[in-house]
Design a protein around this motif. Structure first.
Motif, PDB file in Angstrom:
ATOM      1  N   LYS A  71       0.833  -1.212   0.000  1.00  0.00           N
ATOM      2  CA  LYS A  71       0.000   0.000   0.000  1.00  0.00           C
ATOM      3  C   LYS A  71       0.861   1.254   0.000  1.00  0.00           C
ATOM      4  CE  LYS A  71      -4.277  -1.810   1.917  1.00  0.00           C
ATOM      5  NZ  LYS A  71      -5.515  -1.406   2.605  1.00  0.00           N
ATOM      6  N   ARG A  72       1.993   1.173   0.659  1.00  0.00           N
ATOM      7  CA  ARG A  72       2.924   2.301   0.630  1.00  0.00           C
ATOM      8  C   ARG A  72       3.388   2.590  -0.788  1.00  0.00           C
ATOM      9  NH1 ARG A  72       8.944   1.025   2.352  1.00  0.00           N
ATOM     10  NH2 ARG A  72       8.737   0.028   0.295  1.00  0.00           N
ATOM     11  N   ASP A  73       3.673   1.528  -1.537  1.00  0.00           N
ATOM     12  CA  ASP A  73       4.209   1.683  -2.884  1.00  0.00           C
ATOM     13  C   ASP A  73       3.139   1.943  -3.940  1.00  0.00           C
ATOM     14  OD1 ASP A  73       6.643   1.241  -1.741  1.00  0.00           O
ATOM     15  OD2 ASP A  73       6.849  -0.834  -2.417  1.00  0.00           O
ATOM     16  N   ASN A  74       1.893   1.708  -3.594  1.00  0.00           N
ATOM     17  CA  ASN A  74       0.793   1.962  -4.522  1.00  0.00           C
ATOM     18  C   ASN A  74      -0.373   2.577  -3.755  1.00  0.00           C
ATOM     19  OD1 ASN A  74      -1.174   2.045  -6.451  1.00  0.00           O
ATOM     20  ND2 ASN A  74      -1.172  -0.159  -6.902  1.00  0.00           N
ATOM     21  N   PRO A  75      -0.408   3.899  -3.635  1.00  0.00           N
ATOM     22  CA  PRO A  75      -1.455   4.590  -2.862  1.00  0.00           C
ATOM     23  C   PRO A  75      -2.879   4.268  -3.311  1.00  0.00           C
ATOM     24  CG  PRO A  75       0.325   6.101  -3.423  1.00  0.00           C
ATOM     25  CD  PRO A  75       0.573   4.833  -4.186  1.00  0.00           C
ATOM     26  N   GLU A  76      -3.042   3.778  -4.542  1.00  0.00           N
ATOM     27  CA  GLU A  76      -4.387   3.432  -5.015  1.00  0.00           C
ATOM     28  C   GLU A  76      -4.978   2.256  -4.235  1.00  0.00           C
ATOM     29  OE1 GLU A  76      -4.368   2.763  -9.188  1.00  0.00           O
ATOM     30  OE2 GLU A  76      -3.755   4.805  -9.701  1.00  0.00           O
ATOM     31  N   LEU A  77      -4.120   1.523  -3.530  1.00  0.00           N
ATOM     32  CA  LEU A  77      -4.580   0.361  -2.748  1.00  0.00           C
ATOM     33  C   LEU A  77      -5.024   0.738  -1.342  1.00  0.00           C
ATOM     34  CD1 LEU A  77      -1.763  -2.198  -3.658  1.00  0.00           C
ATOM     35  CD2 LEU A  77      -4.042  -2.030  -4.681  1.00  0.00           C
ATOM     36  N   GLU A  78      -4.856   1.988  -0.966  1.00  0.00           N
ATOM     37  CA  GLU A  78      -5.049   2.429   0.422  1.00  0.00           C
ATOM     38  C   GLU A  78      -6.372   1.962   1.024  1.00  0.00           C
ATOM     39  OE1 GLU A  78      -4.400   3.873   4.067  1.00  0.00           O
ATOM     40  OE2 GLU A  78      -2.922   3.779   2.443  1.00  0.00           O
ATOM     41  N   ILE A 121      -7.687  -7.607  -3.674  1.00  0.00           N
ATOM     42  CA  ILE A 121      -6.592  -7.524  -4.639  1.00  0.00           C
ATOM     43  C   ILE A 121      -5.475  -8.421  -4.125  1.00  0.00           C
ATOM     44  CG2 ILE A 121      -4.871  -6.001  -5.670  1.00  0.00           C
ATOM     45  CD1 ILE A 121      -6.962  -3.752  -5.400  1.00  0.00           C
ATOM     46  N   VAL A 122      -5.152  -9.446  -4.890  1.00  0.00           N
ATOM     47  CA  VAL A 122      -4.151 -10.433  -4.472  1.00  0.00           C
ATOM     48  C   VAL A 122      -2.810 -10.087  -5.097  1.00  0.00           C
ATOM     49  CG1 VAL A 122      -3.517 -12.865  -4.451  1.00  0.00           C
ATOM     50  CG2 VAL A 122      -5.926 -12.203  -4.255  1.00  0.00           C
ATOM     51  N   ILE A 123      -1.792 -10.015  -4.265  1.00  0.00           N
ATOM     52  CA  ILE A 123      -0.441  -9.675  -4.725  1.00  0.00           C
ATOM     53  C   ILE A 123       0.508 -10.776  -4.281  1.00  0.00           C
ATOM     54  CG2 ILE A 123       1.438  -8.000  -4.573  1.00  0.00           C
ATOM     55  CD1 ILE A 123      -0.664  -5.865  -3.905  1.00  0.00           C
ATOM     56  N   LYS A 124       1.301 -11.264  -5.219  1.00  0.00           N
ATOM     57  CA  LYS A 124       2.288 -12.279  -4.865  1.00  0.00           C
ATOM     58  C   LYS A 124       3.383 -11.657  -3.993  1.00  0.00           C
ATOM     59  CE  LYS A 124       1.668 -15.484  -8.717  1.00  0.00           C
ATOM     60  NZ  LYS A 124       2.333 -16.229  -9.812  1.00  0.00           N
TER      61      LYS A 124
END
Length: 332
Positions: A71-78, A121-124
């Motif tokens: 989330k830090r690296d992609n603010p859209e996930l906040e 949202i699934v992230i490896k």
């Protein structure tokens, strides 16, 4: 001697607390009429405890660490539910607190997690990135005391007793500065437990997550522990919990009422462990970082693979990862 009815604080006595946002000391003439906002920054996040400036054993636990880094690296996930894991046959490495509200837990099979939270949202996992952030945090800790004991990539004990002259601050103030520094430098939040031994510090850090700061003082230890379920004791898993429950022991308070000899007779050496920790007794020291005993890499296939060529390619990639980690470790 501590009793289950120990008094934590006198309501008529003055007490000094700290602002968790700017670390300003906040004085209150009476413990039962504490101010609700910091006189400096006006923050409502004030921390009061009669032993706040006397305790020095701390446990710091990063909040939903892997998900927080993403989330830090992609603010859209906040504001979105995020699960770190992969594949229908994999398991959840961690989940953000939005996903946890839906019932998603670490080590849960991915198919079950996605049923509970289909819009997740699934992230490896990207372990190299998480490790880098973990080492960043560890370096910040080591600037404060050499007595840092990592438990995993995202949590550690610190012994800050005796550092007052070095930093010109009490351990509580030093830790608050560290929390702010981690937020500013690494971009994530952590939860803190402050107490007089490791067991209670780790227990405390889990009581107010995320972004919490919990204190358990010496005079209140038995009283704070008594209503908690026995599984809050380190080492009490499902099997032991069932044994204790069968004997009518469901809370730590139940254990506090039993003699050590009885617990030893019923549960062997584990009985002594239960006797001591139920009373908040833990003499383990904070031991500095030890060398890793092993370095490994693994993966989970979405489907069974019997083809030796495909398996060899995957094995080669895993071997390369292990090799790189070994080289990094050898460089210190």
């Amino acid at each position: 001697m501590l009793t289950p009815h120990s008094t934590v604080e006198s309501t008529s006595s003055p007490i000094t607390g700290l602002c968790r946002d700017c670390t300003t000391r906040v004085d209150s003439p009476k413990a039962d009429s504490k101010p609700t906002r910091c006189p400096g920054c006006k923050s409502p996040r004030l921390l009061f405890h009669p032993e706040l400036f006397d305790l020095g054993i701390t446990h710091i636990d990063c909040d939903a660490f892997f998900a927080a880094i993403e989330k830090r690296d992609n603010p859209e996930l906040e504001d979105k539910p995020v699960i770190i894991g992969g594949g229908q046959r994999g398991v959840v490495s961690t989940a953000c607190y939005i996903a946890r509200i839906r019932g998603v837990k670490s080590a849960m099979p991915m198919f079950k997690a996605l049923k509970l939270c289909p819009d997740a949202i699934v992230i490896k996992p990207q372990m190299e990135k998480y490790a880098e952030a973990g080492y960043q945090i560890r370096d910040l800790m080591k600037e404060l005391t050499p007595l840092v004991q990592p438990i995993s990539i995202d949590e550690a004990f610190l012994d800050l007793r005796g550092t007052e002259k070095l930093h010109g601050l009490t351990p509580a103030e030093t830790i608050l500065n560290l929390v702010r520094n981690i937020r500013k430098t690494v971009g994530i939040t952590v939860s803190v437990g402050l107490s007089h031994n490791k067991f209670l510090a780790k227990l405390s850090s889990d009581l107010d997550k995320p972004n919490g700061f919990t204190v358990i003082g010496q005079s209140e230890t038995l009283e704070r522990l008594a209503p908690m379920p026995v599984e809050k004791i380190w080492g009490v898993g499902q099997a032991m919990q069932k044994k204790l429950s069968a004997n009518g022991i469901k809370t730590i308070g139940h254990l506090q009422c039993l003699e050590e000899a009885f617990l030893l007779k019923q549960y062997g050496n584990v009985g002594q462990h239960l006797f001591r920790l139920s009373r908040g007794l833990d003499d383990r020291i904070v031991s500095p970082e030890r060398e890793a005993k092993s370095i490994s890499s693994e993966t989970t296939f979405d489907k069974d693979i019997a083809d030796s060529d495909s398996l060899s390619k995957t094995l080669w990639l895993l071997s390369e990862k292990v090799s790189l980690r070994c080289k990094k470790a050898s460089k210190g």
